[in-house]
Design a protein around this motif. Structure first.
Motif, mmCIF file in Angstrom:
data_model
loop_
_atom_site.group_PDB
_atom_site.id
_atom_site.type_symbol
_atom_site.label_atom_id
_atom_site.label_comp_id
_atom_site.label_asym_id
_atom_site.label_seq_id
_atom_site.Cartn_x
_atom_site.Cartn_y
_atom_site.Cartn_z
ATOM 1 N N ALA A 104 -44.764 -1.120 -37.377
ATOM 2 C CA ALA A 104 -44.364 -0.828 -38.754
ATOM 3 C C ALA A 104 -45.472 -1.143 -39.760
ATOM 4 C CB ALA A 104 -43.101 -1.621 -39.105
ATOM 5 N N GLN A 105 -46.426 -1.955 -39.355
ATOM 6 C CA GLN A 105 -47.516 -2.337 -40.259
ATOM 7 C C GLN A 105 -48.656 -1.326 -40.110
ATOM 8 O OE1 GLN A 105 -48.733 -6.514 -41.160
ATOM 9 N NE2 GLN A 105 -50.471 -5.933 -39.898
ATOM 10 N N THR A 106 -48.604 -0.279 -40.871
ATOM 11 C CA THR A 106 -49.588 0.807 -40.751
ATOM 12 C C THR A 106 -50.814 0.604 -41.630
ATOM 13 O OG1 THR A 106 -48.411 2.076 -42.435
ATOM 14 C CG2 THR A 106 -47.819 2.492 -40.130
ATOM 15 N N THR A 107 -50.770 -0.352 -42.536
ATOM 16 C CA THR A 107 -51.868 -0.554 -43.483
ATOM 17 C C THR A 107 -53.055 -1.268 -42.847
ATOM 18 O OG1 THR A 107 -50.175 -0.797 -45.175
ATOM 19 C CG2 THR A 107 -52.401 -1.405 -45.787
ATOM 20 N N VAL A 108 -52.797 -2.231 -41.981
ATOM 21 C CA VAL A 108 -53.845 -3.051 -41.373
ATOM 22 C C VAL A 108 -53.643 -3.078 -39.868
ATOM 23 C CG1 VAL A 108 -54.691 -5.413 -41.121
ATOM 24 C CG2 VAL A 108 -54.231 -4.504 -43.389
ATOM 25 N N GLY A 109 -54.741 -2.866 -39.146
ATOM 26 C CA GLY A 109 -54.706 -2.956 -37.686
ATOM 27 C C GLY A 109 -55.356 -1.755 -37.041
ATOM 28 N N SER A 110 -55.856 -1.972 -35.835
ATOM 29 C CA SER A 110 -56.528 -0.909 -35.098
ATOM 30 C C SER A 110 -56.003 -0.833 -33.675
ATOM 31 C CB SER A 110 -58.042 -1.171 -35.033
ATOM 32 O OG SER A 110 -58.611 -1.138 -36.308
ATOM 33 N N VAL A 111 -56.015 0.381 -33.161
ATOM 34 C CA VAL A 111 -55.634 0.636 -31.782
ATOM 35 C C VAL A 111 -56.733 1.490 -31.162
ATOM 36 C CG1 VAL A 111 -53.976 1.822 -30.282
ATOM 37 C CG2 VAL A 111 -53.171 0.551 -32.270
ATOM 38 N N VAL A 112 -57.144 1.128 -29.949
ATOM 39 C CA VAL A 112 -58.089 1.944 -29.192
ATOM 40 C C VAL A 112 -57.295 2.560 -28.057
ATOM 41 C CG1 VAL A 112 -60.180 1.950 -27.776
ATOM 42 C CG2 VAL A 112 -60.012 0.416 -29.754
ATOM 43 N N LYS A 113 -57.288 3.891 -28.008
ATOM 44 C CA LYS A 113 -56.528 4.576 -26.966
ATOM 45 C C LYS A 113 -57.225 5.850 -26.555
ATOM 46 C CE LYS A 113 -52.664 6.797 -27.971
ATOM 47 N NZ LYS A 113 -52.887 8.183 -27.678
ATOM 48 N N GLU B 241 -60.164 -3.818 -43.563
ATOM 49 C CA GLU B 241 -58.856 -3.301 -43.972
ATOM 50 C C GLU B 241 -58.092 -4.334 -44.796
ATOM 51 O OE1 GLU B 241 -57.125 -2.213 -40.236
ATOM 52 O OE2 GLU B 241 -58.116 -0.259 -40.205
ATOM 53 N N ILE B 242 -58.171 -5.591 -44.397
ATOM 54 C CA ILE B 242 -57.499 -6.647 -45.163
ATOM 55 C C ILE B 242 -58.093 -6.727 -46.561
ATOM 56 C CG2 ILE B 242 -57.195 -9.153 -45.329
ATOM 57 C CD1 ILE B 242 -56.868 -9.128 -42.234
ATOM 58 N N SER B 243 -59.396 -6.643 -46.658
ATOM 59 C CA SER B 243 -60.062 -6.678 -47.965
ATOM 60 C C SER B 243 -59.640 -5.489 -48.825
ATOM 61 C CB SER B 243 -61.577 -6.687 -47.761
ATOM 62 O OG SER B 243 -62.240 -6.646 -48.992
ATOM 63 N N TRP B 244 -59.606 -4.312 -48.222
ATOM 64 C CA TRP B 244 -59.230 -3.104 -48.966
ATOM 65 C C TRP B 244 -57.793 -3.190 -49.461
ATOM 66 C CZ3 TRP B 244 -61.456 0.230 -44.482
ATOM 67 C CH2 TRP B 244 -62.859 0.220 -44.554
ATOM 68 N N VAL B 245 -56.887 -3.686 -48.604
ATOM 69 C CA VAL B 245 -55.481 -3.790 -49.002
ATOM 70 C C VAL B 245 -55.335 -4.724 -50.195
ATOM 71 C CG1 VAL B 245 -53.227 -4.688 -48.295
ATOM 72 C CG2 VAL B 245 -54.489 -3.199 -46.771
ATOM 73 N N THR B 246 -56.052 -5.839 -50.185
ATOM 74 C CA THR B 246 -55.920 -6.809 -51.282
ATOM 75 C C THR B 246 -56.519 -6.277 -52.582
ATOM 76 O OG1 THR B 246 -57.966 -7.957 -50.673
ATOM 77 C CG2 THR B 246 -55.908 -8.798 -49.738
ATOM 78 N N GLU B 247 -57.346 -5.253 -52.500
ATOM 79 C CA GLU B 247 -57.953 -4.672 -53.706
ATOM 80 C C GLU B 247 -57.261 -3.388 -54.154
ATOM 81 O OE1 GLU B 247 -62.034 -4.062 -52.650
ATOM 82 O OE2 GLU B 247 -62.402 -6.192 -52.318
ATOM 83 N N ASP B 248 -56.856 -2.554 -53.202
ATOM 84 C CA ASP B 248 -56.436 -1.190 -53.534
ATOM 85 C C ASP B 248 -54.957 -0.874 -53.347
ATOM 86 O OD1 ASP B 248 -59.127 -0.715 -54.031
ATOM 87 O OD2 ASP B 248 -59.505 0.033 -52.002
ATOM 88 N N GLU B 249 -54.234 -1.718 -52.636
ATOM 89 C CA GLU B 249 -52.822 -1.417 -52.360
ATOM 90 C C GLU B 249 -52.023 -1.426 -53.660
ATOM 91 O OE1 GLU B 249 -49.291 -0.513 -51.081
ATOM 92 O OE2 GLU B 249 -51.008 -0.470 -49.697
ATOM 93 N N PRO B 250 -51.326 -0.304 -53.975
ATOM 94 C CA PRO B 250 -50.567 -0.244 -55.231
ATOM 95 C C PRO B 250 -49.338 -1.158 -55.262
ATOM 96 C CG PRO B 250 -50.367 1.820 -53.997
ATOM 97 C CD PRO B 250 -51.317 0.956 -53.250
ATOM 98 N N THR B 251 -48.775 -1.461 -54.091
ATOM 99 C CA THR B 251 -47.593 -2.316 -54.037
ATOM 100 C C THR B 251 -48.017 -3.779 -54.076
ATOM 101 O OG1 THR B 251 -46.572 -0.652 -52.621
ATOM 102 C CG2 THR B 251 -45.476 -2.790 -52.758
ATOM 103 N N LYS B 252 -47.630 -4.486 -55.133
ATOM 104 C CA LYS B 252 -48.074 -5.865 -55.330
ATOM 105 C C LYS B 252 -47.662 -6.776 -54.177
ATOM 106 C CE LYS B 252 -48.074 -9.798 -58.386
ATOM 107 N NZ LYS B 252 -47.513 -10.483 -59.508
ATOM 108 N N ASP B 253 -46.419 -6.671 -53.704
ATOM 109 C CA ASP B 253 -45.954 -7.539 -52.621
ATOM 110 C C ASP B 253 -46.807 -7.358 -51.368
ATOM 111 O OD1 ASP B 253 -43.985 -8.626 -54.172
ATOM 112 O OD2 ASP B 253 -42.368 -7.396 -53.352
ATOM 113 N N LEU B 254 -47.108 -6.109 -51.024
ATOM 114 C CA LEU B 254 -47.927 -5.841 -49.843
ATOM 115 C C LEU B 254 -49.352 -6.342 -50.062
ATOM 116 C CD1 LEU B 254 -47.999 -4.650 -47.022
ATOM 117 C CD2 LEU B 254 -48.550 -2.436 -48.041
#
Length: 197
Positions: free
Chosen positions: A13-22, A106-119
């Motif tokens: 469910a956490q699509t904002t941060v994380g990577s998968v190699v497949k 990704e964590i850095s980008w989310v803390t700067e650019d994510e429009p939802t304050k809680d996220l």
């Protein structure tokens, strides 16, 4: 019984941060690696996170650090990211720095650019919690950390067990709390370690 299904659901469910190699176009068998960070405070009421927290506190053998671990898992959980990392044994280690770089970026980008304050706020980590396996030499007295000569503990990738017997070592877990502002140093050291091997 662990709520593994719930844990997987949190990760998916956490699509904002994380990577998968497949492997491309392989829906069932192509997963090679996963790396993400889950906010322990945000998911504190989920059964799987409660189970992880309770288990880590129960098995902690270092009585002098139980209080600190409890503080991170409970009181400061809103600012603690549980690093979830899994890879198959054949994944080239040269990919690891790229995976961790992607995670921290990704964590850095989310803390700067994510429009939802809680996220956005849920990724302002002060600590990362890493849980890993180590092997402790049998018969040695318990120490707070490994000695400078490295004889107390060894870190072994799971596939290494296939290549040598660990008769003189017993499997243990290790929980590491890393300050989030040390992430750049971690990235440099991981890159250097891979390049030197």
């Amino acid at each position: 019984v662990w709520d593994l299904s719930g844990f997987v659901d949190l990760i998916l469910a956490q699509t904002t941060v994380g990577s998968v190699v497949k492997i491309e176009d392989d829906e069932d068998e192509g997963l090679f690696a996963l790396l993400t960070a889950l906010n322990l405070g945000r998911y504190k009421d989920n059964k799987c996170i409660t189970e992880i927290r309770d288990y880590l506190l129960k098995v902690c053998e270092e009585k002098n650090v139980v209080g600190e671990l409890k503080r991170l898992l409970e009181d400061q959980a809103d600012h603690v990211g549980l690093v979830v990392s899994q890879r198959v044994m054949n994944l080239p280690p040269q990919l690891l720095p790229h995976l961790y770089n992607a995670l921290f970026d990704e964590i850095s980008w989310v803390t700067e650019d994510e429009p939802t304050k809680d996220l956005r706020e849920s990724f302002r980590f002060k600590h990362y919690l890493l849980v890993t396996r180590i092997y402790k030499k049998i018969g040695q007295k318990r120490k707070g950390s490994s000695s400078s000569n490295g004889e107390d503990f060894i870190y072994v990738k799971p596939e290494d067990e296939l290549f040598f017997e660990l008769k003189n070592y017993r499997l243990m877990g290790l929980v590491m709390a890393v300050e989030a502002d040390k992430a750049p140093t971690f990235r440099e050291k991981l890159q250097s370690l891979i390049e030197d091997s």
